[in-house]
Design an enzyme around this catalytic site. Structure first.
Site, PDB file in Angstrom:
ATOM      1  N   LYS A   1      41.593 -20.799 -34.093  1.00 31.09           N
ATOM      2  CA  LYS A   1      41.181 -22.161 -34.465  1.00 31.09           C
ATOM      3  C   LYS A   1      39.670 -22.390 -34.350  1.00 31.09           C
ATOM      4  O   LYS A   1      39.107 -23.195 -35.076  1.00 31.09           O
ATOM      5  CB  LYS A   1      41.935 -23.185 -33.636  1.00 31.09           C
ATOM      6  CG  LYS A   1      43.385 -23.316 -34.092  1.00 31.09           C
ATOM      7  CD  LYS A   1      43.986 -24.623 -33.668  1.00 31.09           C
ATOM      8  CE  LYS A   1      45.340 -24.825 -34.313  1.00 31.09           C
ATOM      9  NZ  LYS A   1      46.349 -23.887 -33.740  1.00 31.09           N
TER      10      LYS A   1
ATOM     11  N   GLU B   1      42.245 -34.842 -35.157  1.00 31.79           N
ATOM     12  CA  GLU B   1      43.591 -35.148 -34.673  1.00 31.79           C
ATOM     13  C   GLU B   1      44.110 -33.878 -34.015  1.00 31.79           C
ATOM     14  O   GLU B   1      43.678 -32.784 -34.350  1.00 31.79           O
ATOM     15  CB  GLU B   1      44.494 -35.549 -35.836  1.00 31.79           C
ATOM     16  CG  GLU B   1      45.063 -34.384 -36.649  1.00 31.79           C
ATOM     17  CD  GLU B   1      44.023 -33.582 -37.424  1.00 31.79           C
ATOM     18  OE1 GLU B   1      43.053 -34.207 -37.917  1.00 31.79           O
ATOM     19  OE2 GLU B   1      44.153 -32.348 -37.506  1.00 31.79           O
TER      20      GLU B   1
ATOM     21  N   SER C   1      47.486 -14.380 -33.734  1.00 37.23           N
ATOM     22  CA  SER C   1      46.634 -15.570 -33.880  1.00 37.23           C
ATOM     23  C   SER C   1      46.095 -16.121 -32.567  1.00 37.23           C
ATOM     24  O   SER C   1      45.057 -16.770 -32.544  1.00 37.23           O
ATOM     25  CB  SER C   1      47.389 -16.664 -34.634  1.00 37.23           C
ATOM     26  OG  SER C   1      48.613 -16.971 -33.988  1.00 37.23           O
TER      27      SER C   1
HETATM   28  C1  LIG Z   1      47.652 -23.719 -34.178  1.00 36.55           C
HETATM   29  C2  LIG Z   1      48.109 -22.336 -34.055  1.00 36.55           C
HETATM   30  C3  LIG Z   1      48.881 -21.708 -35.062  1.00 36.55           C
HETATM   31  C4  LIG Z   1      49.378 -22.429 -36.284  1.00 36.55           C
HETATM   32  O1  LIG Z   1      48.421 -22.944 -37.140  1.00 36.55           O
HETATM   33  P1  LIG Z   1      48.068 -22.291 -38.554  1.00 36.55           P
HETATM   34  O2  LIG Z   1      47.171 -23.279 -39.183  1.00 36.55           O
HETATM   35  O3  LIG Z   1      49.350 -22.084 -39.292  1.00 36.55           O
HETATM   36  O4  LIG Z   1      47.395 -21.000 -38.278  1.00 36.55           O
HETATM   37  C5  LIG Z   1      49.209 -20.376 -34.909  1.00 36.55           C
HETATM   38  N1  LIG Z   1      48.837 -19.682 -33.814  1.00 36.55           N
HETATM   39  C6  LIG Z   1      48.116 -20.242 -32.820  1.00 36.55           C
HETATM   40  C7  LIG Z   1      47.743 -19.416 -31.653  1.00 36.55           C
HETATM   41  C8  LIG Z   1      47.737 -21.588 -32.904  1.00 36.55           C
HETATM   42  O5  LIG Z   1      47.020 -22.146 -31.913  1.00 36.55           O
END
Ligand SMILES: *Cc1c(COP(=O)(O)O)cnc(C)c1O
Length: 391
Positions: A86, A108, A373
């Site tokens: 993010k 938000e 992610s």
């Molecule tokens: C917020 C988040 C997601 C989901 O958001 P996307 O916009 O679909 O990437 C996935 N993995 C993590 C670690 C997150 O914090």
């Protein structure tokens, strides 16, 4: 693939109050200028490297590869500053806001992950930051609320509707309408009115651009599969987009199946949703027969969103990406599996991608990149509680 009016095929657009149209046009104009500006790009590159810690490794997961029966590489977004992808977007948009001369940042947040990333980047650049958050989410995510406050952000509790993310979005848009001259609205995923889905995609595409270079160096060829979890859709689009034209590279998006598709408690928007409009964009949504937006459910806080970015709706329509879902239980099992085979505790969101990996059948030498992610530290309380329950 993106036509002039800001649509991906039939998805996207700008469904916002009249007062915001000119603000969105200005944003689009300024952004396309800055995209080509050498000084802007140099500044972005500098902070991505020195502050976020990029490039992140593309790690060959040896034990996992043996277990799954294919060559599995992990794109390590969990190693970014603040522990997830993010920050790539939060940082990019904060720079954009500075170049546009905005003096105040609003955002938000649902689970608080995006809020923390924005509060982090705003703190570094000394910009006042206000984060809209549903009262229900404030209760559930007290640690992230504390983090944001510690970073100097102000939390604005939202008491309307289901008191969760979609209500926080509505309030943030309302604030933006009132303060549009001085305020930058920083959206956290590839959602919202055009040009946000494009801007967020560009800032997250660093994931796929790096991965492409790295895999070509390591394997001397393109991967067979890219796999990522889909909430709003930004880590997945970020990984996928730079491979879009290479049709042999197959994309797999994994949505949150919650307690099971049949139970109705899930966030599998692309699999179960239908076309509607939410937060300024025409896309797939979870809604009831009367068109009321349903409350999404997932054990993974970041997947708990009833819509999805319009570009994913388009990928689904043209069959460029295939979407599947895995349940909370399967994700928990995968989180444990990755922890014990690779010594990496993934975020619950990312665990969804690994859960699907276990369900697939690969040929032995196929090359797979999974987007890791985020790291799992933020989820330990939830995971501990669930695992004690099932013991
Ligand atoms: C917020 C988040 C997601 C989901 O958001 P996307 O916009 O679909 O990437 C996935 N993995 C993590 C670690 C997150 O914090």
């Amino acid at each position: 693939m993106l036509n002039k009016k800001g649509y991906f095929g039939e998805f996207g657009g700008q469904f916002v109050p009249e007062t915001l149209i000119s603000a969105l046009e200005k944003l689009e104009r300024k952004y396309s200028e800055l995209k080509k500006n050498k000084n802007f790009r140099r500044e972005l590159d500098y902070y991505l490297k020195e502050y976020v810690g990029r490039p992140t490794p593309l790690y060959f997961a040896q034990s996992l590869s043996k277990k799954i029966g294919a060559k599995i590489y992990l794109k390590r977004e969990d190693l970014c500053h603040t522990g997830a992808h993010k920050i790539n977007n939060a940082l990019g948009q904060i720079l954009l806001a500075r170049w546009m001369g905005k003096q105040r940042i609003i955002a938000e947040t649902g689970a608080g992950q995006h809020g923390v990333a924005v509060a982090t980047a705003a703190a570094m650049f000394d910009l006042p930051c206000e984060v809209y958050m549903g009262k229900e989410d404030i209760k559930r995510q007290s640690l992230n609320v504390f983090r944001m406050k510690l970073l100097g952000a102000k939390i604005i509790p939202v008491d309307s509707g289901s008191k969760t993310l979609k209500d926080a979005c509505n309030e943030a848009i309302r604030d933006w309408v009132t303060n549009v001259r001085t305020t930058y609205y920083l959206i956290g995923s590839v959602v919202g009115p055009y040009p946000y889905p494009l801007i967020v995609r560009d800032f997250q595409s660093i994931i796929g651009r790096e991965a492409k270079k790295q895999i070509l160096r390591l394997e001397k060829r393109l991967p067979d599969y890219l796999i990522a979890c889909v909430g709003g859709g930004s880590n997945s689009i970020g990984l996928f987009h730079p491979f879009f034209a290479q049709k042999k590279v197959k994309f797999i998006g994994v949505e949150a199946g919650g307690t099971g598709i049949k139970t109705g408690k899930h966030a599998a928007t692309l699999i179960q949703g239908n076309l509607g409009i939410l937060h300024g964009s025409k896309t797939y949504l979870l809604q009831d027969k009367d068109g009321q937006v349903k409350v999404a459910h997932s054990l993974a806080p970041g997947l708990d969103y009833p819509a999805v970015g319009p570009e994913h709706s388009y990928y689904k329509k043209i069959d460029r990406c295939r979407y599947f879902s895995v349940t909370d239980k399967e994700a928990l099992k995968a989180l444990k599996m990755l922890s014990q085979t690779e010594g990496i505790i993934p975020a619950l969101e990312s665990a969804h991608a690994f859960a699907y990996l276990e369900k697939m059948k690969f040929k032995k030498n196929e090359v797979v990149i999974v987007c890791l992610s985020g790291r799992g530290d933020k989820d330990m309380e939830i995971v501990k509680e669930e695992m004690t329950k099932s013991e």
